[in-house]
Write a protein that holds these residues in place. Sequence first.
Motif, PDB file in Angstrom:
ATOM      1  N   VAL A  13     -90.910  51.970  -7.543  1.00 29.13           N
ATOM      2  CA  VAL A  13     -89.576  52.523  -7.377  1.00 29.13           C
ATOM      3  C   VAL A  13     -89.066  52.943  -8.749  1.00 29.13           C
ATOM      4  O   VAL A  13     -88.958  52.121  -9.659  1.00 29.13           O
ATOM      5  N   LEU A  14     -88.775  54.241  -8.887  1.00 28.39           N
ATOM      6  CA  LEU A  14     -88.258  54.793 -10.126  1.00 28.39           C
ATOM      7  C   LEU A  14     -86.754  54.982  -9.949  1.00 28.39           C
ATOM      8  O   LEU A  14     -86.319  55.731  -9.063  1.00 28.39           O
ATOM      9  N   ILE A  15     -85.967  54.316 -10.770  1.00 27.77           N
ATOM     10  CA  ILE A  15     -84.514  54.350 -10.654  1.00 27.77           C
ATOM     11  C   ILE A  15     -83.966  55.101 -11.851  1.00 27.77           C
ATOM     12  O   ILE A  15     -84.131  54.667 -12.995  1.00 27.77           O
ATOM     13  N   CYS A  16     -83.311  56.227 -11.598  1.00 25.11           N
ATOM     14  CA  CYS A  16     -82.803  57.052 -12.683  1.00 25.11           C
ATOM     15  C   CYS A  16     -81.675  56.347 -13.420  1.00 25.11           C
ATOM     16  O   CYS A  16     -80.710  55.887 -12.816  1.00 25.11           O
ATOM     17  N   ASN A  17     -81.836  56.258 -14.718  1.00 23.27           N
ATOM     18  CA  ASN A  17     -80.803  55.723 -15.601  1.00 23.27           C
ATOM     19  C   ASN A  17     -80.453  56.773 -16.652  1.00 23.27           C
ATOM     20  O   ASN A  17     -80.089  56.450 -17.776  1.00 23.27           O
ATOM     21  N   ILE A  64     -86.576  57.160  -6.607  1.00 29.35           N
ATOM     22  CA  ILE A  64     -87.815  57.756  -6.122  1.00 29.35           C
ATOM     23  C   ILE A  64     -88.784  56.633  -5.770  1.00 29.35           C
ATOM     24  O   ILE A  64     -88.982  55.716  -6.563  1.00 29.35           O
ATOM     25  N   VAL A  65     -89.382  56.721  -4.583  1.00 34.03           N
ATOM     26  CA  VAL A  65     -90.316  55.697  -4.120  1.00 34.03           C
ATOM     27  C   VAL A  65     -91.713  56.301  -3.998  1.00 34.03           C
ATOM     28  O   VAL A  65     -91.904  57.296  -3.296  1.00 34.03           O
ATOM     29  N   TYR A  66     -92.650  55.686  -4.710  1.00 36.53           N
ATOM     30  CA  TYR A  66     -94.056  56.069  -4.632  1.00 36.53           C
ATOM     31  C   TYR A  66     -94.858  54.896  -4.091  1.00 36.53           C
ATOM     32  O   TYR A  66     -94.439  53.767  -4.249  1.00 36.53           O
ATOM     33  N   PRO A  67     -95.979  55.134  -3.396  1.00 35.91           N
ATOM     34  CA  PRO A  67     -96.756  56.362  -3.388  1.00 35.91           C
ATOM     35  C   PRO A  67     -96.276  57.409  -2.391  1.00 35.91           C
ATOM     36  O   PRO A  67     -96.826  58.504  -2.350  1.00 35.91           O
ATOM     37  N   TYR A 100     -86.170  65.090  -1.258  1.00 33.51           N
ATOM     38  CA  TYR A 100     -87.555  65.568  -1.218  1.00 33.51           C
ATOM     39  C   TYR A 100     -88.459  64.461  -0.694  1.00 33.51           C
ATOM     40  O   TYR A 100     -88.157  63.278  -0.841  1.00 33.51           O
ATOM     41  N   ARG A 101     -89.573  64.887  -0.124  1.00 34.41           N
ATOM     42  CA  ARG A 101     -90.636  63.949   0.228  1.00 34.41           C
ATOM     43  C   ARG A 101     -91.958  64.669   0.019  1.00 34.41           C
ATOM     44  O   ARG A 101     -92.051  65.887   0.123  1.00 34.41           O
ATOM     45  N   TYR A 102     -92.980  63.893  -0.267  1.00 38.59           N
ATOM     46  CA  TYR A 102     -94.303  64.441  -0.552  1.00 38.59           C
ATOM     47  C   TYR A 102     -95.041  64.685   0.749  1.00 38.59           C
ATOM     48  O   TYR A 102     -95.120  63.802   1.611  1.00 38.59           O
TER      49      TYR A 102
END
Length: 122
Positions: A13-17, A64-67, A100-102
């Motif tokens: 999980v990418l958290i924008c800071n 943003i959640v990966y994968p 967005y989604r992949y």
Amino acid sequence: MTTWNLTGMKHHVLICNGGSCMRKGGEEVTLAIREENASLELDGIVHTTRTRCNGRCQDACVVIVYPEGVWYNGMTPEKGREVVRRHLRDGEWLEEMITYRYEGRQGLVMPNPSAAPLGIAK
């Protein structure tokens, strides 16, 4: 600097800071996601990372959640906790908050182009 063993992680999980996200509660969203993750004992499968700007300032706060490649917009602490419970724990995407989604060979796509975020041509 801590080096985590990421073996067995199922989500990143990418958290924008970045600046805009921080003005829209990025710190509070980060803490809420990490607290919910810990309370649900998901630390062994979910790794979180604070990022700088992800280039979607109009969607602040961005998570943003990966994968899966799912970009969530307008995150608040409560929405962040909901992402942890529904998406990360239960596997249910929060469609109403996705920018967005992949999609495999297509790359990132907008799930609902008629509801394009600001700055994106419809």
